[in-house]
Scaffold this motif. Structure first.
Motif, short mmCIF file in Angstrom:
data_model
loop_
_atom_site.label_atom_id
_atom_site.label_comp_id
_atom_site.label_asym_id
_atom_site.label_seq_id
_atom_site.Cartn_x
_atom_site.Cartn_y
_atom_site.Cartn_z
N ALA A 216 51.17 -37.68 -23.61
CA ALA A 216 52.41 -37.18 -24.34
C ALA A 216 52.78 -37.39 -24.40
CB ALA A 216 51.73 -35.95 -23.75
N PHE A 217 53.98 -38.34 -23.61
CA PHE A 217 55.13 -39.01 -23.21
C PHE A 217 55.35 -40.48 -23.46
CE2 PHE A 217 55.93 -34.34 -22.20
CZ PHE A 217 56.64 -33.98 -23.06
N ALA A 218 54.07 -40.87 -23.56
CA ALA A 218 54.21 -42.30 -23.42
C ALA A 218 55.15 -43.20 -24.57
CB ALA A 218 52.36 -42.77 -23.50
N HIS A 219 55.88 -42.36 -25.66
CA HIS A 219 56.27 -43.13 -26.87
C HIS A 219 58.28 -42.87 -26.30
CE1 HIS A 219 57.31 -38.32 -27.05
NE2 HIS A 219 57.81 -38.61 -27.93
N MET A 220 57.81 -42.21 -25.10
CA MET A 220 59.16 -42.25 -24.65
C MET A 220 59.35 -43.36 -23.27
SD MET A 220 60.80 -39.87 -25.67
CE MET A 220 62.33 -39.46 -24.55
N ALA A 221 58.25 -44.44 -23.32
CA ALA A 221 58.65 -45.38 -22.34
C ALA A 221 59.22 -46.65 -22.97
CB ALA A 221 56.66 -46.02 -21.72
N PRO A 222 60.18 -47.35 -22.53
CA PRO A 222 60.99 -47.95 -23.03
C PRO A 222 60.68 -49.71 -22.79
CG PRO A 222 62.66 -47.26 -21.32
CD PRO A 222 61.04 -46.64 -21.40
N SER A 223 60.16 -50.32 -23.66
CA SER A 223 59.81 -51.62 -22.48
C SER A 223 60.97 -51.98 -22.21
CB SER A 223 59.76 -52.37 -24.04
OG SER A 223 61.16 -53.42 -24.40
N TRP A 224 60.38 -53.31 -20.96
CA TRP A 224 61.96 -53.93 -20.25
C TRP A 224 62.25 -54.71 -20.68
CZ3 TRP A 224 62.76 -52.40 -15.10
CH2 TRP A 224 63.00 -53.90 -14.68
N GLY A 225 62.28 -54.97 -21.93
CA GLY A 225 62.96 -55.94 -22.37
C GLY A 225 64.72 -54.73 -22.76
N GLN A 226 64.00 -53.96 -23.30
CA GLN A 226 65.00 -52.78 -23.96
C GLN A 226 65.52 -52.12 -22.74
OE1 GLN A 226 61.97 -50.18 -25.40
NE2 GLN A 226 63.27 -50.19 -28.31
N VAL A 227 65.10 -52.11 -21.28
CA VAL A 227 65.66 -51.86 -20.23
C VAL A 227 66.84 -52.70 -20.38
CG1 VAL A 227 65.80 -51.38 -18.33
CG2 VAL A 227 64.13 -50.43 -19.56
N ALA A 228 66.72 -54.21 -19.90
CA ALA A 228 67.18 -55.09 -20.01
C ALA A 228 68.92 -55.36 -20.19
CB ALA A 228 66.62 -56.61 -19.65
N ALA A 229 69.29 -55.48 -21.86
CA ALA A 229 69.65 -55.39 -23.11
C ALA A 229 70.17 -54.12 -23.30
CB ALA A 229 69.06 -55.85 -24.06
N SER A 230 69.82 -53.01 -22.78
CA SER A 230 70.19 -51.67 -23.28
C SER A 230 71.95 -51.66 -22.64
CB SER A 230 68.79 -50.63 -22.72
OG SER A 230 69.69 -50.02 -21.49
N GLY A 231 73.33 -51.43 -23.15
CA GLY A 231 74.00 -51.41 -22.76
C GLY A 231 74.68 -52.34 -23.08
N LEU A 232 73.79 -54.29 -22.33
CA LEU A 232 74.32 -55.42 -22.44
C LEU A 232 74.54 -55.83 -23.96
CD1 LEU A 232 75.53 -57.27 -20.41
CD2 LEU A 232 73.28 -58.31 -20.75
N ALA A 233 73.93 -55.59 -25.12
CA ALA A 233 73.71 -55.98 -26.27
C ALA A 233 74.76 -55.37 -27.05
CB ALA A 233 72.29 -55.68 -26.66
N HIS A 234 75.35 -54.17 -26.48
CA HIS A 234 76.20 -53.24 -27.52
C HIS A 234 77.45 -53.41 -26.94
CE1 HIS A 234 72.52 -51.34 -28.69
NE2 HIS A 234 71.71 -50.96 -27.51
N GLU A 235 77.90 -53.58 -25.80
CA GLU A 235 78.76 -53.91 -25.96
C GLU A 235 79.83 -55.97 -26.49
OE1 GLU A 235 81.50 -56.23 -21.85
OE2 GLU A 235 79.39 -55.86 -21.68
N LEU A 236 78.58 -56.24 -26.55
CA LEU A 236 78.64 -57.62 -27.99
C LEU A 236 78.47 -57.24 -29.03
CD1 LEU A 236 76.77 -59.97 -25.39
CD2 LEU A 236 78.99 -59.86 -25.39
#
Length: 246
Positions: A216-236
């Motif tokens: 039911a909540f499979a759509h909530m699963a981020p990809s590993w790429g999103q996990v690795a990039a989250s926060g870091l990309a937004h700082e830049l």
């Protein structure tokens, strides 16, 4: 999905769930639709742990650059996706059959200990489970235990598991765990970061219900790429929060 079900589970939360299951994936693969990553062999475990440590290091650097002590002090747009690491049967990660596996276990123990020591501030949390957690598994397990504040000990058949789980806290907690009667399933001795212990009873969730929640909540699963990039990309870039994978 009922509201109370949402409150009690991780599946509907905006977090990445990462699994370690050395039983060949037979325990956690049923929930793979909600998992960002699942490791089912020693080599996969080591690779995934290395990836987690890389992500932790990047988040550490972001926090340092932003002048904060943890990710929860970061602006919403710069906050990384929290990661919950689920380890099924921790003993399997520490058992060795030959010299090559001994080296893998040493590397695994070191990586888990680093995450346990540093991960919480950077949004990486460990949930370790097992039927048997004894000191015979080696010093790596003992060192790891020292870094884990929250404990849950259900009824145990052998005193060694109770000692390994609760023995560094309060002797009375050991007595309480070993005296849980079989006719009270779900009753456990729990502790928090304050070191105090309590008796509690968990609610029963069937395998079918858990699988349904994962789907039911499979759509909530981020990809590993999103996990690795989250926060870091937004700082830049200064962009908005990433959307979780559909």
């Amino acid at each position: 999905m009922p509201t109370n079900f949402r409150r009690r589970t991780l599946a509907p939360q905006p977090v990445a769930l990462v699994g370690f299951d050395l039983k060949g994936g037979v325990e956690l693969s049923a929930y793979a639709s909600r998992l960002t990553s699942l490791a089912t062999s020693r080599d996969e475990c080591l690779d995934l742990l290395a990836d987690l440590i890389t992500v932790m290091g990047a988040r550490m650097l972001t926090c340092r650059r932003m002048g904060v002590r943890d990710i929860w002090q970061l602006p919403d747009a710069s906050r990384p996706i929290p990661v919950v690491v689920l380890v099924d049967e921790i003993a399997e990660l520490f058992l060795t059959a030959d010299k090559a596996e001994k080296d893998q276990v040493t590397r695994t123990a070191t990586a888990l200990l680093r995450i346990a020591q540093l991960g919480r501030a950077f949004g990486i949390h460990l949930v370790l489970s097992g039927q048997r957690i004894g000191s015979d598994l080696g010093p790596g397990v003992t060192a790891l235990r020292a870094q884990i504040g929250g404990r849950v000990c259900h009824r145990v058949n052998d005193p060694e598991t109770a000692v390994m789980t609760l023995g560094d806290l309060d002797p009375d907690a050991l007595v309480a765990a070993r005296s849980i009667p079989p006719e009270l399933p779900g009753v456990a001795v729990i502790t928090g970061n304050d070191g105090r212990w309590y008796r509690a009873r968990s609610g029963y969730v069937s395998t079918t219900a858990a699988e349904q929640a994962a789907d039911a909540f499979a759509h909530m699963a981020p990809s590993w790429g999103q996990v690795a990039a989250s926060g870091l990309a937004h700082e830049l870039s200064g962009g908005g929060s990433p959307q979780l994978a559909a």
